[in-house]
Design an enzyme around this catalytic site. Structure first.
Site, PDB file in Angstrom:
ATOM      1  N   ASN A 207       0.703  -1.279   0.126  1.00  0.00           N
ATOM      2  CA  ASN A 207       0.124  -0.029  -0.058  1.00  0.00           C
ATOM      3  C   ASN A 207       0.954   1.274  -0.124  1.00  0.00           C
ATOM      4  OD1 ASN A 207      -1.870   2.080   0.508  1.00  0.00           O
ATOM      5  ND2 ASN A 207      -3.214   0.771   1.776  1.00  0.00           N
ATOM      6  N   ASP A 208       1.487   1.630   0.957  1.00  0.00           N
ATOM      7  CA  ASP A 208       2.280   2.789   1.155  1.00  0.00           C
ATOM      8  C   ASP A 208       3.333   2.769   0.278  1.00  0.00           C
ATOM      9  OD1 ASP A 208       0.724   3.568   3.468  1.00  0.00           O
ATOM     10  OD2 ASP A 208       2.056   2.633   4.950  1.00  0.00           O
ATOM     11  N   VAL A 209       3.907   1.737  -0.169  1.00  0.00           N
ATOM     12  CA  VAL A 209       5.157   1.681  -0.965  1.00  0.00           C
ATOM     13  C   VAL A 209       4.849   2.034  -2.481  1.00  0.00           C
ATOM     14  CG1 VAL A 209       6.630   0.192   0.513  1.00  0.00           C
ATOM     15  CG2 VAL A 209       5.107  -0.655  -1.285  1.00  0.00           C
TER      16      VAL A 209
ATOM     17  N   TYR B  11      -0.027   1.033   6.833  1.00  0.00           N
ATOM     18  CA  TYR B  11       0.679   1.378   8.189  1.00  0.00           C
ATOM     19  C   TYR B  11       0.593   2.843   8.276  1.00  0.00           C
ATOM     20  CZ  TYR B  11       1.657  -2.561  10.935  1.00  0.00           C
ATOM     21  OH  TYR B  11       1.926  -3.791  11.848  1.00  0.00           O
ATOM     22  N   ALA B  12       0.864   3.515   7.202  1.00  0.00           N
ATOM     23  CA  ALA B  12       0.867   4.980   7.452  1.00  0.00           C
ATOM     24  C   ALA B  12      -0.431   5.798   7.719  1.00  0.00           C
ATOM     25  CB  ALA B  12       1.535   5.860   6.353  1.00  0.00           C
TER      26      ALA B  12
END
Length: 470
Positions: free
Chosen positions: A396-398, A437-438
């Site tokens: 997700n975040d990456v 996670y962010a």
């Protein structure tokens, strides 16, 4: 020291260096492990032969107990639980350092650290205090990291009021007391009290440093604790006059520090900002209601299989969601089926994908994905513009373009994959209600070329494989 002993420890140190060199690449990791095992065997045997530590029966019993526990854990542990296992092992290294320092303080004569005046040498006091402090920080910090990773406590940052003042004050107290302990003239009650207060404060600061750190920073925390455990071991090596411990601890400490720097650079964050904590604390900008109101395209396994078969090049981006679903074997099978159709398949690994450094690499290696098909971010990012499909599974975040465009985003500046440049994006996630996670929403979900595959990652990939086979 006997020159043969020094030579044996030097050979062990060289083996450890070669082990680190081998572990830097998946293709040489097995050889690196063998060098590490050989070096540890040489170091342990040399120490047992040259030091009167305990009886052979006691040592053999301790090795047998530890070996059985380690064997059972290694057999039972799931690859998804590897990050918390590493954190647990770090805690044991830290606790061992504290126990060695305490033993040396209580019985200094047995460790050969008494001066002519019958008091502990000043340099030995510094070594003991530093070793005990670093070990205690490693232990309590690793316990909290384990609890966060294992789900025993929330992975969200726990922000205490005035936490920076408390942390700095505690660290300052540790430094001052260590200095006073080093120059203390005798082994009186005051000296005893100072040593144990240093240990207690170090246990506390380890706890206080880790609880404000959110799940997004866990890869950095794991590598940081790895570094701490190495420095604790090195400090105890000086106390024990053991060259092998000093070399090994320095190697682990420095390599862990370098890895922490690499992790921070991969997230465009400073080490100090990670320790300050708080990343991922604010999820208000990514509320579930706002996400559900935005239109997106949802596809099926059959749709995905058809489009994958028509592609010439597919880049697969795995994340922690793949690990949770244990979908790595099904993913490798999908890659094999596509290659039989003449599709060029590559795997892209972000430095902070998962919850520990190298997590995705290990999972793909476990599934026997060829090493030459796995690429790091800087080596493959330019290829997304020519890719027919970017296949995202559990990440997700990456892959969030907000890192490049939204200055208010907590991940702004973090290097991410340019999946938005691919002709088609397939995104597997359980539901539209989840975030990384962010704690920020991802515009990739709503792009015109994105097809959302909402299901358990393993089940979805297995259905795609079935459709490909048919």
């Amino acid at each position: 020291m006997n020159p043969w002993v020094s030579l044996a420890y030097l050979i062990a140190g060289v083996c450890f260096i070669l082990a680190l060199r081998g572990l830097s690449s998946p293709s040489t990791s097995q050889r690196g492990n063998r060098f590490g095992m050989a070096g540890m065997l040489i170091a342990v045997v040399t120490t047992l032969i040259t030091h009167q530590i305990a009886s052979v029966a006691e040592i053999a019993g301790a090795i047998a107990i530890g070996g059985v526990i380690g064997f059972v854990i290694a057999r039972r542990i799931q690859m998804t639980a590897m990050p918390q296992l590493v954190a647990a092992f770090h805690s044991l290294v830290g606790l061992a350092a504290v126990l060695v320092a305490a033993a040396a303080f209580v019985n200094p004569d047995a460790f050969g650290i008494l001066g002519l005046d019958g008091n502990i040498l000043t340099v030995s006091r510094i070594e003991m205090a530093l070793g005990a402090a670093i070990g205690a920080i490693t232990f309590s910090g690793s316990v909290i990291a384990f609890a966060k990773l294992n789900g025993n406590m929330s992975g969200a940052p726990i922000l205490l009021p005035a936490r920076h003042v408390i942390n700095l004050g505690t660290l300052a107290a540790i430094v001052v007391l260590t200095g006073l302990f080093a120059v203390s003239p005798d082994a009186g009650p005051a000296e005893n009290m100072m040593f144990w207060i240093v240990v207690a404060l170090a246990f506390a600061i380890g706890f206080l440093l880790i609880i404000p750190i959110g799940g997004a920073d866990m890869p950095v925390v794991v590598s940081m604790l790895n570094s701490y455990s190495g420095w604790a071991a090195a400090a105890m090596g000086f106390t024990l006059h053991n060259t092998a411990m000093i070399i090994t601890g320095a190697l682990v400490g420095s390599s862990g520090a370098i890895l922490s720097y690499i992790m921070c650079r991969a997230m465009n964050r400073s080490f100090i900002s990670v320790i300050a904590g708080g990343f991922g604390a604010d999820t208000s900008s990514a509320g579930g209601e706002a996400r559900e109101q935005r239109p997106y395209k949802q596809g099926s396994a059959a749709d995905a299989a058809f489009m994958l078969q028509q592609a010439e090049s597919v880049i697969i981006i795995p994340g922690y969601g793949m690990a949770v679903a244990q979908a790595q074997h099904a993913l490798r099978e999908m890659g094999d089926l596509l290659k039989k159709e003449g599709v060029n398949v590559k795997y892209a690994i972000h430095p902070v994908a998962g919850r520990m450094p190298g997590h995705m690499n290990v999972l793909l290696a476990e599934a026997n994905v060829p090493y030459d098909e796995v690429f790091e971010l800087e080596d493959i990012n330019s290829e997304f513009a020519q890719a027919d499909v970017a296949f995202i599974i559990g990440a997700n975040d990456v892959v969030n373009p907000a890192a490049k465009t939204d200055k208010s985003s907590p991940i702004y500046g973090m290097p991410v994959f340019d999946v938005d440049k691919a002709k088609t994006v397939m995104f597997i996630k359980r539901s539209m209600g989840g975030v990384g996670y962010a704690g920020v929403d991802n515009d990739v979900f709503y792009m015109d070329q994105t097809m959302m595959l909402l299901a358990d990652a393993k089940k979805m990939v297995e259905e795609i494989n079935k459709a490909l086979a048919e």
